[in-house]
Scaffold this motif. Structure first.
Motif, PDB file in Angstrom:
ATOM      1  N   LYS A  23       1.019  -1.039   0.096  1.00 12.61           N
ATOM      2  CA  LYS A  23      -0.011   0.121  -0.095  1.00 12.61           C
ATOM      3  C   LYS A  23       0.758   1.199   0.055  1.00 12.61           C
ATOM      4  O   LYS A  23       0.358   2.394   0.194  1.00 12.61           O
ATOM      5  CB  LYS A  23      -0.894   0.218   1.323  1.00 12.61           C
ATOM      6  CG  LYS A  23      -1.906  -1.280   1.179  1.00 12.61           C
ATOM      7  CD  LYS A  23      -3.017  -0.846   2.171  1.00 12.61           C
ATOM      8  CE  LYS A  23      -3.877  -1.982   2.449  1.00 12.61           C
ATOM      9  NZ  LYS A  23      -4.654  -2.032   3.701  1.00 12.61           N
ATOM     10  N   TYR A  24       2.205   1.181  -0.149  1.00 12.63           N
ATOM     11  CA  TYR A  24       3.140   2.420   0.032  1.00 12.63           C
ATOM     12  C   TYR A  24       2.705   3.473  -1.286  1.00 12.63           C
ATOM     13  O   TYR A  24       2.589   4.577  -0.715  1.00 12.63           O
ATOM     14  CB  TYR A  24       4.658   1.760  -0.237  1.00 12.63           C
ATOM     15  CG  TYR A  24       5.571   3.077  -0.453  1.00 12.63           C
ATOM     16  CD1 TYR A  24       5.700   3.741   0.461  1.00 12.63           C
ATOM     17  CD2 TYR A  24       6.050   3.072  -1.860  1.00 12.63           C
ATOM     18  CE1 TYR A  24       6.999   4.736   0.530  1.00 12.63           C
ATOM     19  CE2 TYR A  24       6.862   4.369  -1.763  1.00 12.63           C
ATOM     20  CZ  TYR A  24       7.276   4.991  -0.912  1.00 12.63           C
ATOM     21  OH  TYR A  24       8.034   5.998  -1.238  1.00 12.63           O
ATOM     22  N   TRP A  29       1.264   8.448  -2.773  1.00 11.61           N
ATOM     23  CA  TRP A  29       0.279   9.309  -3.866  1.00 11.61           C
ATOM     24  C   TRP A  29      -0.625  10.244  -3.161  1.00 11.61           C
ATOM     25  O   TRP A  29      -0.850  11.425  -3.397  1.00 11.61           O
ATOM     26  CB  TRP A  29      -0.116   8.315  -4.980  1.00 11.61           C
ATOM     27  CG  TRP A  29      -1.256   9.179  -5.863  1.00 11.61           C
ATOM     28  CD1 TRP A  29      -2.579   8.985  -6.001  1.00 11.61           C
ATOM     29  CD2 TRP A  29      -1.019  10.275  -6.524  1.00 11.61           C
ATOM     30  NE1 TRP A  29      -3.190  10.013  -6.752  1.00 11.61           N
ATOM     31  CE2 TRP A  29      -2.210  10.871  -7.157  1.00 11.61           C
ATOM     32  CE3 TRP A  29       0.126  11.280  -6.564  1.00 11.61           C
ATOM     33  CZ2 TRP A  29      -2.206  12.165  -7.854  1.00 11.61           C
ATOM     34  CZ3 TRP A  29       0.053  12.428  -7.469  1.00 11.61           C
ATOM     35  CH2 TRP A  29      -1.253  12.780  -7.946  1.00 11.61           C
ATOM     36  N   LYS A  30      -1.458   9.549  -2.190  1.00  7.81           N
ATOM     37  CA  LYS A  30      -2.179  10.306  -1.369  1.00  7.81           C
ATOM     38  C   LYS A  30      -1.711  11.732  -0.835  1.00  7.81           C
ATOM     39  O   LYS A  30      -2.448  12.865  -0.744  1.00  7.81           O
ATOM     40  CB  LYS A  30      -3.123   9.479  -0.442  1.00  7.81           C
ATOM     41  CG  LYS A  30      -4.229   8.615  -0.869  1.00  7.81           C
ATOM     42  CD  LYS A  30      -4.993   7.912   0.212  1.00  7.81           C
ATOM     43  CE  LYS A  30      -5.992   7.361  -0.653  1.00  7.81           C
ATOM     44  NZ  LYS A  30      -7.029   6.194   0.843  1.00  7.81           N
ATOM     45  N   VAL A  60       9.213   7.101  -7.501  1.00  7.82           N
ATOM     46  CA  VAL A  60      10.053   6.691  -9.032  1.00  7.82           C
ATOM     47  C   VAL A  60      11.114   5.843  -8.720  1.00  7.82           C
ATOM     48  O   VAL A  60      10.987   4.939  -9.488  1.00  7.82           O
ATOM     49  CB  VAL A  60      10.789   8.111  -9.578  1.00  7.82           C
ATOM     50  CG1 VAL A  60      11.405   8.015 -10.847  1.00  7.82           C
ATOM     51  CG2 VAL A  60       9.550   9.327  -9.873  1.00  7.82           C
ATOM     52  N   LEU A  61      11.655   5.752  -7.431  1.00  2.36           N
ATOM     53  CA  LEU A  61      12.775   4.899  -7.370  1.00  2.36           C
ATOM     54  C   LEU A  61      12.198   3.449  -7.346  1.00  2.36           C
ATOM     55  O   LEU A  61      12.894   2.435  -7.622  1.00  2.36           O
ATOM     56  CB  LEU A  61      13.407   5.210  -6.000  1.00  2.36           C
ATOM     57  CG  LEU A  61      14.747   4.670  -5.795  1.00  2.36           C
ATOM     58  CD1 LEU A  61      15.653   5.060  -6.816  1.00  2.36           C
ATOM     59  CD2 LEU A  61      15.392   5.022  -4.214  1.00  2.36           C
ATOM     60  N   HIS A  62      11.100   3.402  -6.748  1.00  4.23           N
ATOM     61  CA  HIS A  62      10.328   1.914  -6.541  1.00  4.23           C
ATOM     62  C   HIS A  62       9.521   1.564  -7.414  1.00  4.23           C
ATOM     63  O   HIS A  62       8.369   1.178  -7.362  1.00  4.23           O
ATOM     64  CB  HIS A  62       9.754   1.870  -5.227  1.00  4.23           C
ATOM     65  CG  HIS A  62      10.464   2.102  -4.020  1.00  4.23           C
ATOM     66  ND1 HIS A  62      10.500   3.151  -2.828  1.00  4.23           N
ATOM     67  CD2 HIS A  62      11.350   1.156  -3.365  1.00  4.23           C
ATOM     68  CE1 HIS A  62      11.508   2.684  -2.330  1.00  4.23           C
ATOM     69  NE2 HIS A  62      11.949   1.575  -2.451  1.00  4.23           N
ATOM     70  N   LYS A  63       9.676   2.199  -8.847  1.00  2.00           N
ATOM     71  CA  LYS A  63       8.910   2.007 -10.054  1.00  2.00           C
ATOM     72  C   LYS A  63       7.471   2.271 -10.154  1.00  2.00           C
ATOM     73  O   LYS A  63       6.559   1.481 -10.836  1.00  2.00           O
ATOM     74  CB  LYS A  63       9.059   0.307 -10.401  1.00  2.00           C
ATOM     75  CG  LYS A  63      10.590  -0.179 -10.382  1.00  2.00           C
ATOM     76  CD  LYS A  63      11.329   0.429 -11.330  1.00  2.00           C
ATOM     77  CE  LYS A  63      12.910  -0.048 -11.342  1.00  2.00           C
ATOM     78  NZ  LYS A  63      13.876   0.737 -12.220  1.00  2.00           N
ATOM     79  N   PHE A  64       6.911   3.243  -9.161  1.00  2.00           N
ATOM     80  CA  PHE A  64       5.790   3.883  -9.610  1.00  2.00           C
ATOM     81  C   PHE A  64       5.555   4.850 -10.325  1.00  2.00           C
ATOM     82  O   PHE A  64       4.733   5.921  -9.943  1.00  2.00           O
ATOM     83  CB  PHE A  64       5.070   3.910  -7.869  1.00  2.00           C
ATOM     84  CG  PHE A  64       5.110   2.602  -7.413  1.00  2.00           C
ATOM     85  CD1 PHE A  64       4.131   1.550  -7.756  1.00  2.00           C
ATOM     86  CD2 PHE A  64       5.657   2.417  -6.166  1.00  2.00           C
ATOM     87  CE1 PHE A  64       4.191   0.225  -7.099  1.00  2.00           C
ATOM     88  CE2 PHE A  64       5.920   1.339  -5.317  1.00  2.00           C
ATOM     89  CZ  PHE A  64       4.849   0.317  -5.905  1.00  2.00           C
TER      90      PHE A  64
END
Length: 733
Positions: A23-24, A29-30, A60-64
């Motif tokens: 849920k990170y 994003w919230k 961005v680092l965690h591919k989101f």
């Protein structure tokens, strides 16, 4: 050390796998979404930008990165839709103000959002070829605000209405216009062009088309041009205040096309105020405005040039062919100079000394000045008048200016050799009568002629001055040789003229009075004694004399007369009455000259030292002449000129023309021989063209005359015709 093996180190990725909370991404994003909302709601002061940046960085680092980017698009779009509603709700003049305010707020918000998402901007966006944050914000504003169905047409209409109001004299908020137009430019060239510039240009074209039609119906040419110039300047100023600089060329082209190009012929030929009227009335300001405006239109200046050329040629043609004007040669030339000065001033003050107009003016003058075959004679008479009396009291600069103007007219002449013939005649009379006002001016003109036409043109003219100087020295020597005998003779001044340098005159001599025959004979003996191989012949028709006369009641006068006058008057020392035949027999003066001389002595009021019976203005062969005892004058010295026409008589004119034609023959032959010597073989048409080219600085040779000279050279075996082609000529060495 060098012998040891080099060790290569390699850094490997950390092998421990980081486990991320599922849920990170949603939680992070919230946080970011809330921050963007706060920024748009002007509550950014409570946000930690460092923390927000770290959150975006981690996503961005965690591919989101994709989730972050799509979330940004969605959030900004929803905010912009709300902003669009706010702008749509604004009424009247508040519409643009609201749009401008919201645009400023959007830009400020966009700057903060870009700072937070800087890491995504630098890494994720380039690798996935997505639109950068700032550009994305502009595109979303364009799509959701500017291209909104309720805003796009309203914005377009409002901007054009404001421009229209400004054109009709209202004051508008230029600062607001500048901001809104700049917004469109910031959104990209295509947005500015499609949403504003193209409709702006179309509306402008319609406006100026209607306005120019209205002006053309109610204004004269000068007023129309003033209005067109004002409109043009207004549009240039408008661009500088709130439009894109690249729009200047486009909007000025619209004004030029609708206000100038579409009406150019109407303006130039407008009754009572067109180009010709401006030239006639010396309207330099209007002409300058026309030159400036027409210069912006393709072929505009060429149209001015053509109309001006046509006007100058028509005016000049009337001037040089008007019989009334030809009665006074000096006035004729002065009018030519005035006409040239007038148009030179127009070209200087109104047409920026444009070479195209100067060349057109010169070609026009050359055209009409040569329509009158007497132009060379008249220009020489003008010079003669100026150098006899017209330059009195003028400064050196003014004299040079007059001479330069004469040279300007001289350059237009096609028959420069005819001018040379007349100039030589007039110069000889000035020098021999001592009537020239300035030797410096005479020499200055000869130097100018020499510069223009070369040494050959002026060599004989310079020889005339040399003869005058030599004659002075000769007279000093003669009087020195007389010694004490000088008192036995009347004073005598002789000019010895070299035959080739001076114009040829008829060598008819008259019978000189016995009182001066003695000193004339002494001079002849002296001259021939000091010069060998020479022959003297007296030119009595060119001399003058001072004689003392006593009239009734012992009234004495000194008469300045010609040699012919002297010969006639001396006869009355021994007779009170003489018939025409008796005078003719005693003097042997040629009949034409005798009648002119008797006219001068008997028929000119105030100068009639003799009287004739019957009294009339003309001298007849059965007239009788008496010494006029009753002659009186307030002046002691009385100058009696010969009655002579200023212009040549018809026979004299024919004789001069014949001499010119004879002089041209050897020049044409010399040119033909020079050409053929270098070419060896040449056809007839090319010879004519080459000869014309070589001789045009002196005169324009007639092709018929060239053909005759070719025939003469063939007869004398300088040339021969080709046996195969009769039009080819060969040079015979």
């Amino acid at each position: 050390m060098s012998a040891q093996k080099k060790r290569n180190f390699q850094i490997e990725a950390f092998r421990h796998r980081v486990v991320v909370d599922p849920k990170y991404a949603e939680k992070t994003w919230k946080i970011l979404d809330h921050a963007i909302h706060e920024i748009y709601n002007h509550n950014a002061s409570g946000l930690s930008f460092e923390e927000l940046y770290r959150n975006a960085y981690n996503m961005v680092l965690h591919k989101f990165g994709e989730k972050l980017y799509s979330g940004l698009v969605s959030t900004m779009t929803s905010h912009l839709k709300e902003i669009a509603k706010s702008i749509e709700a604004a009424q009247g003049d508040l519409f643009l103000e609201e749009l401008n305010r919201k645009w400023a707020e959007h830009n400020k918000a966009l700057q903060m959002i870009r700072d937070i998402l800087m890491y995504m901007d630098r890494t994720f966006i380039p690798s996935t070829h997505k639109t950068p944050v700032h550009e994305l914000g502009l595109n979303l504003w364009r799509d959701n605000i500017i291209h909104s169905s309720n805003i796009q047409s309203r914005l377009h209409d409002t901007l054009l209405e404001l421009v229209q109001r400004e054109r009709t004299g209202e004051v508008i908020d230029r600062g607001l216009m500048r901001n809104v137009i700049k917004m469109l430019m910031d959104l990209g060239p295509s947005v500015y062009q499609e949403d504003f510039e193209k409709p702006f240009l179309k509306v402008s074209a319609d406006f100026y088309r209607g306005e120019s039609q209205q002006f053309i119906e109610c204004c004269d040419c000068g007023d129309f041009l003033k209005k067109a110039e004002r409109r043009l300047n207004e549009e240039i100023e408008r661009v500088s205040h709130y439009l894109d600089a690249n729009s200047e060329a486009k909007i000025t082209n619209v004004v030029e096309t609708e206000m100038i190009k579409c009406h150019i012929q109407t303006l130039v030929h407008m009754d009572n105020s067109g180009l010709v009227n401006m030239i006639v009335d010396d309207k330099y300001e209007d002409l300058g405005r026309m030159y400036s405006l027409f210069g912006r239109v393709h072929n505009g200046l060429s149209i001015i040039r053509d109309v001006m050329t046509s006007h100058i040629r028509d005016t000049g043609k009337q001037l040089v062919t008007d019989p009334e004007r030809l009665k006074d040669p000096v006035d004729f030339v002065q009018r030519l100079l005035d006409e040239k000065d007038k148009h030179d001033k127009i070209i200087s003050l109104a047409f920026s000394n444009d070479k195209m107009f100067q060349n057109a003016l010169n070609s026009s003058f050359e055209y009409f000045i040569n329509l009158n075959p007497r132009s060379p004679e008249f220009i020489s008479l003008f010079v003669d008048d100026k150098l006899r009396k017209g330059l009195n009291g003028m400064s050196e600069e003014d004299v040079e200016m007059v001479l330069d103007k004469v040279m300007m007219l001289f350059r237009f002449l096609q028959e420069k050799d005819v001018f040379e013939k007349y100039y030589k005649q007039h110069l000889s009379k000035r020098l021999l009568s001592g009537k020239t006002v300035s030797d410096d001016a005479e020499r200055s003109l000869i130097v100018k002629l020499k510069t223009e036409c070369g040494y050959q043109f002026t060599s004989k003219l310079e020889g005339m001055f040399t003869d005058m100087k030599t004659s002075e020295d000769t007279m000093k020597g003669f009087y020195a040789s007389l010694g004490p005998d000088i008192t036995d003779y009347p004073a005598l001044t002789v000019q010895v003229l070299t035959t080739g340098s001076w114009p040829s005159h008829s060598s008819a001599t008259c019978n000189l009075p016995s009182e001066i025959l003695g000193i004339c004979e002494r001079f002849r003996m002296y001259y021939l004694g000091t010069h060998t191989g020479r022959r003297l012949s007296w030119q009595t028709n060119m001399g003058h004399a001072d004689i003392k006369a006593t009239f009734g009641k012992g009234q004495k006068h000194e008469l300045n007369v010609s040699t012919y006058h002297m010969c006639i008057l001396m006869l009355f020392n021994s007779a009170d009455r003489l018939s025409y035949r008796e005078i003719e027999q005693a003097t042997e003066i040629p009949p034409t000259d005798l009648k002119r001389s008797l006219q001068s002595l008997a028929c000119v009021k105030g100068k009639n030292v003799i009287r004739k019976e019957p009294m009339s203005k003309e001298v007849a062969e059965d007239d009788a002449f008496f010494f006029n005892d009753k002659f009186s004058s307030k002046l002691y010295k009385v100058k009696i000129g010969t009655v002579v026409a200023q212009k040549e008589s018809e026979p004299e004119k024919q004789e001069t023309r014949q001499r010119v034609e004879e002089d041209r023959k050897p020049q044409i032959e010399a040119a033909i021989v020079r050409i053929m010597k270098s070419r060896r073989v040449l056809d007839h048409n090319n010879i004519v063209a080459e000869v014309t080219k070589q001789l045009q600085s002196r005169f324009l040779p007639n092709p018929v005359l060239i053909k005759k000279r070719i025939e003469s050279l063939i007869e004398r075996e300088f040339l021969e015709r080709d046996k195969a082609d009769r039009k080819l000529y060969r040079y015979l060495a």
